[in-house]
Design a protein around this motif. Structure first.
Motif, PDB file in Angstrom:
ATOM      1  N   VAL A  93     135.450  29.176  33.324  1.00  0.00           N
ATOM      2  CA  VAL A  93     134.662  30.322  33.790  1.00  0.00           C
ATOM      3  C   VAL A  93     133.391  30.512  32.973  1.00  0.00           C
ATOM      4  O   VAL A  93     132.498  31.268  33.376  1.00  0.00           O
ATOM      5  N   SER A  94     133.287  29.851  31.820  1.00  0.00           N
ATOM      6  CA  SER A  94     132.085  29.955  30.986  1.00  0.00           C
ATOM      7  C   SER A  94     131.886  28.625  30.278  1.00  0.00           C
ATOM      8  O   SER A  94     132.861  27.985  29.862  1.00  0.00           O
ATOM      9  N   HIS A  95     130.618  28.207  30.137  1.00  0.00           N
ATOM     10  CA  HIS A  95     130.341  26.868  29.607  1.00  0.00           C
ATOM     11  C   HIS A  95     129.053  26.859  28.796  1.00  0.00           C
ATOM     12  O   HIS A  95     128.070  27.524  29.140  1.00  0.00           O
ATOM     13  N   VAL A  96     129.067  26.090  27.712  1.00  0.00           N
ATOM     14  CA  VAL A  96     127.867  25.743  26.947  1.00  0.00           C
ATOM     15  C   VAL A  96     127.936  24.252  26.658  1.00  0.00           C
ATOM     16  O   VAL A  96     128.940  23.765  26.126  1.00  0.00           O
ATOM     17  N   GLY A  97     126.875  23.530  27.021  1.00  0.00           N
ATOM     18  CA  GLY A  97     126.837  22.089  26.792  1.00  0.00           C
ATOM     19  C   GLY A  97     125.948  21.732  25.622  1.00  0.00           C
ATOM     20  O   GLY A  97     124.890  22.336  25.414  1.00  0.00           O
ATOM     21  N   LEU A  98     126.376  20.749  24.841  1.00  0.00           N
ATOM     22  CA  LEU A  98     125.621  20.276  23.685  1.00  0.00           C
ATOM     23  C   LEU A  98     125.467  18.764  23.808  1.00  0.00           C
ATOM     24  O   LEU A  98     126.423  18.055  24.152  1.00  0.00           O
ATOM     25  N   TRP A  99     124.263  18.284  23.560  1.00  0.00           N
ATOM     26  CA  TRP A  99     124.003  16.845  23.576  1.00  0.00           C
ATOM     27  C   TRP A  99     123.440  16.451  22.216  1.00  0.00           C
ATOM     28  O   TRP A  99     122.460  17.030  21.746  1.00  0.00           O
ATOM     29  N   MET A 100     124.075  15.479  21.566  1.00  0.00           N
ATOM     30  CA  MET A 100     123.639  15.027  20.253  1.00  0.00           C
ATOM     31  C   MET A 100     122.582  13.940  20.421  1.00  0.00           C
ATOM     32  O   MET A 100     122.893  12.829  20.875  1.00  0.00           O
ATOM     33  N   GLY A 101     121.352  14.276  20.097  1.00  0.00           N
ATOM     34  CA  GLY A 101     120.262  13.329  20.248  1.00  0.00           C
ATOM     35  C   GLY A 101     119.491  13.156  18.960  1.00  0.00           C
ATOM     36  O   GLY A 101     120.041  13.256  17.864  1.00  0.00           O
ATOM     37  N   GLY A 102     118.196  12.918  19.099  1.00  0.00           N
ATOM     38  CA  GLY A 102     117.367  12.728  17.921  1.00  0.00           C
ATOM     39  C   GLY A 102     115.900  12.900  18.254  1.00  0.00           C
ATOM     40  O   GLY A 102     115.487  12.787  19.412  1.00  0.00           O
ATOM     41  N   MET A 103     115.109  13.188  17.235  1.00  0.00           N
ATOM     42  CA  MET A 103     113.670  13.354  17.368  1.00  0.00           C
ATOM     43  C   MET A 103     113.003  12.467  16.327  1.00  0.00           C
ATOM     44  O   MET A 103     113.397  12.475  15.155  1.00  0.00           O
ATOM     45  N   ASP A 104     112.026  11.685  16.757  1.00  0.00           N
ATOM     46  CA  ASP A 104     111.279  10.822  15.846  1.00  0.00           C
ATOM     47  C   ASP A 104     109.974  11.511  15.468  1.00  0.00           C
ATOM     48  O   ASP A 104     109.185  11.883  16.343  1.00  0.00           O
ATOM     49  N   VAL A 105     109.754  11.684  14.175  1.00  0.00           N
ATOM     50  CA  VAL A 105     108.563  12.362  13.660  1.00  0.00           C
ATOM     51  C   VAL A 105     107.821  11.394  12.752  1.00  0.00           C
ATOM     52  O   VAL A 105     108.236  11.153  11.616  1.00  0.00           O
ATOM     53  N   HIS A 106     106.761  10.793  13.265  1.00  0.00           N
ATOM     54  CA  HIS A 106     105.945   9.858  12.487  1.00  0.00           C
ATOM     55  C   HIS A 106     106.816   8.798  11.804  1.00  0.00           C
ATOM     56  O   HIS A 106     106.692   8.539  10.603  1.00  0.00           O
ATOM     57  N   GLY A 107     107.709   8.203  12.590  1.00  0.00           N
ATOM     58  CA  GLY A 107     108.549   7.129  12.093  1.00  0.00           C
ATOM     59  C   GLY A 107     109.849   7.566  11.456  1.00  0.00           C
ATOM     60  O   GLY A 107     110.685   6.725  11.122  1.00  0.00           O
ATOM     61  N   LEU A 108     110.046   8.869  11.289  1.00  0.00           N
ATOM     62  CA  LEU A 108     111.269   9.385  10.681  1.00  0.00           C
ATOM     63  C   LEU A 108     112.211   9.879  11.772  1.00  0.00           C
ATOM     64  O   LEU A 108     111.819  10.673  12.625  1.00  0.00           O
ATOM     65  N   ARG A 109     113.449   9.418  11.770  1.00  0.00           N
ATOM     66  CA  ARG A 109     114.447   9.856  12.742  1.00  0.00           C
ATOM     67  C   ARG A 109     115.166  11.102  12.230  1.00  0.00           C
ATOM     68  O   ARG A 109     115.790  11.083  11.179  1.00  0.00           O
ATOM     69  N   SER A 143     122.761  24.039  30.236  1.00  0.00           N
ATOM     70  CA  SER A 143     123.776  24.350  31.256  1.00  0.00           C
ATOM     71  C   SER A 143     124.699  25.465  30.784  1.00  0.00           C
ATOM     72  O   SER A 143     125.927  25.396  30.928  1.00  0.00           O
ATOM     73  N   VAL A 144     124.101  26.497  30.211  1.00  0.00           N
ATOM     74  CA  VAL A 144     124.852  27.646  29.691  1.00  0.00           C
ATOM     75  C   VAL A 144     125.075  28.627  30.841  1.00  0.00           C
ATOM     76  O   VAL A 144     124.117  29.113  31.447  1.00  0.00           O
ATOM     77  N   CYS A 145     126.332  28.909  31.150  1.00  0.00           N
ATOM     78  CA  CYS A 145     126.591  29.760  32.312  1.00  0.00           C
ATOM     79  C   CYS A 145     127.971  30.402  32.226  1.00  0.00           C
ATOM     80  O   CYS A 145     128.865  29.914  31.528  1.00  0.00           O
ATOM     81  N   THR A 146     128.118  31.495  32.967  1.00  0.00           N
ATOM     82  CA  THR A 146     129.394  32.198  33.108  1.00  0.00           C
ATOM     83  C   THR A 146     129.495  32.698  34.543  1.00  0.00           C
ATOM     84  O   THR A 146     128.509  33.201  35.101  1.00  0.00           O
ATOM     85  N   LEU A 147     130.657  32.550  35.146  1.00  0.00           N
ATOM     86  CA  LEU A 147     130.851  33.080  36.494  1.00  0.00           C
ATOM     87  C   LEU A 147     130.664  34.597  36.492  1.00  0.00           C
ATOM     88  O   LEU A 147     131.008  35.270  35.511  1.00  0.00           O
ATOM     89  N   PRO A 148     130.130  35.163  37.568  1.00  0.00           N
ATOM     90  CA  PRO A 148     129.865  36.612  37.599  1.00  0.00           C
ATOM     91  C   PRO A 148     131.071  37.462  37.230  1.00  0.00           C
ATOM     92  O   PRO A 148     130.948  38.452  36.501  1.00  0.00           O
ATOM     93  N   GLU A 149     132.254  37.080  37.700  1.00  0.00           N
ATOM     94  CA  GLU A 149     133.437  37.908  37.453  1.00  0.00           C
ATOM     95  C   GLU A 149     133.924  37.838  36.009  1.00  0.00           C
ATOM     96  O   GLU A 149     134.783  38.634  35.601  1.00  0.00           O
ATOM     97  N   ALA A 150     133.383  36.898  35.212  1.00  0.00           N
ATOM     98  CA  ALA A 150     133.814  36.766  33.815  1.00  0.00           C
ATOM     99  C   ALA A 150     132.745  37.216  32.828  1.00  0.00           C
ATOM    100  O   ALA A 150     132.911  37.038  31.618  1.00  0.00           O
ATOM    101  N   ARG A 151     131.677  37.814  33.313  1.00  0.00           N
ATOM    102  CA  ARG A 151     130.585  38.209  32.426  1.00  0.00           C
ATOM    103  C   ARG A 151     130.891  39.525  31.712  1.00  0.00           C
ATOM    104  O   ARG A 151     131.865  40.198  32.010  1.00  0.00           O
TER     105      ARG A 151
END
Length: 408
Positions: free
Chosen positions: A53-69, A77-85
């Motif tokens: 009835v409620s969800h939060v999604g997390l994706w493990m990624g990365g950002m490159d900043v001038h050659g540094l990872r 995709s953060v959401c909750t059904l109306p009846e569970a809010r």
């Protein structure tokens, strides 16, 4: 979350984001990395009698900043059904996901929204950009696309002899990846992820647009890329969803892009400091002034000392030695009762740096830290690292555009 629960979670997010708004239920296809069995452990849910009835999604990624990872995470995709809010379910899931990101050594979490749910959990706007609006009627002299529809743009003042063509996926994936890797600040994309990201067209689909990817070549050499979106909701208009590669080549390719896409107007979000503005001016475009806006979405710094440690190679090249060797610290209390409009008031928590000889720099509160690191957005008071301060050699750090192929 268990992998076998994934279909029920996709059904939940489809119900909230698609069915309820009259769109086809395509969230699983739009965001294949987020809703993959391999990422199930990073999807957080509350269930009612076995039904999410409620969800939060997390994706493990990365950002490159001038050659540094930098290891990062993205929340979406953060959401909750109306009846569970109104039960605090999403708040708790956001907190759990931020705790997971910190535990996994991800000092930065990028969130696709800016609502109060995120703000009261430490997320704040960061970075600046402008929306440029260019017209096919204003193509500079000498840069007119040929009437016969061929792909060459005749050389004109400050222009390049470029060609432009639609990309061929998967054949052109190595070319796109190599061009993208030239960007000084970018989202990290594994080579094998490109076909899925291109096919998913996540952000274009959110906007109900048709995504197209165009390769710009100078002579026979790949030079740049446009990712664009168009659709019946904006006839005659073309939206640049992302661009990368040579800025002069991008500017020189615009006359043919207008013709190939059958567009009258092009809308381009340009990050502050991006050299595309200068390339357009050099190619003869009259670049209209546009108001500064904060980047879409928000940022959470989950672990300031860890982030500063990970930035060591970046700061060593840009700061005097005493500041490059400075130690990050956090002092004071945080938390407290909910303040106005549901925000959480911080109690004098301070984030700072201390050099080996004892000089300090510090700011108060999470919002001030985000502004100091990545720019003030459109917040009053401007950036928090004065131009004359030694830290100005490294701060603020420019962020990648958040609404391209990597949109979560």
């Amino acid at each position: 979350m268990r992998p076998d629960e994934l279909p029920a979670v996709v059904e939940l997010v489809n119900q909230v984001f698609c069915v309820a708004t009259g769109r086809p239920p395509t969230m699983g296809e739009q965001f294949p990395q987020l809703f993959s069995p391999e990422n199930a452990d990073n999807l957080f849910v509350f269930t009612d009698r076995g039904r999410p009835v409620s969800h939060v999604g997390l994706w493990m990624g990365g950002m490159d900043v001038h050659g540094l990872r930098l290891p990062t995470a993205s929340m979406g995709s953060v959401c909750t059904l109306p009846e569970a809010r109104s039960q605090g379910l999403a708040d708790r899931l956001v907190q759990l996901s931020l705790e997971r990101a910190r535990a996994e050594g991800r000092p930065l979490v990028f969130i696709s929204g800016a609502r109060s749910l995120y703000r009261r959990n430490g997320a704040h706007p960061a970075g600046r950009f402008r929306r440029l609006h260019l017209s096919a009627a204003d193509v500079p002299a000498g840069g007119t696309a040929p009437a016969d529809g061929s792909s060459s743009v005749p050389p004109g003042p400050a222009s390049l002899p470029v060609t432009l063509r639609p990309t061929r996926i998967p054949a052109d994936v190595p070319i796109l990846a190599a061009l993208h890797q030239q960007e000084p600040v970018r989202w990290h994309r594994a080579l094998d992820d490109w076909p899925a990201l291109v096919k998913a067209a996540g952000f274009a689909t959110v906007l109900l647009l048709r995504q197209e990817i165009w390769l710009v070549e100078v002579g026979t050499e790949p030079a740049a890329c446009w990712v664009t979106g168009s659709g019946p909701s904006m006839p005659g208009d073309l939206m640049a969803l992302e661009f990368f590669g040579s800025r002069p080549a991008l500017a020189a390719s615009l006359p043919h892009l207008f013709r190939a896409a059958e567009a009258e107007r092009l809308h381009v979000p340009v990050l502050e400091g991006d050299p595309l503005v200068h390339a357009l001016a050099a190619a003869g475009w009259v670049v209209p002034d546009a108001p500064v806006e904060a980047l879409p979405g928000t940022v959470v710094v989950t672990d300031w000392p860890l982030l500063w440690r990970l930035l060591a190679p970046y700061r060593e090249e840009r700061l005097p030695a005493r500041w490059a060797r400075a130690r990050a610290f956090v002092s004071g209390e945080a938390g407290g009762p909910a303040g106005a409009e549901g925000t959480v008031e911080e109690r004098a928590r301070r984030y700072g740096l201390k050099t080996p000889d004892g000089e300090t720099w510090e700011v108060e509160g999470e919002e001030a830290l985000v502004r100091a690191l990545f720019g003030a957005g459109v917040a009053a008071g401007g950036d928090l690292v004065p131009a004359g301060h030694p830290l100005a050699g490294a701060l603020p750090i420019r962020l990648p555009w958040p609404q391209g192929l990597n949109y979560v």
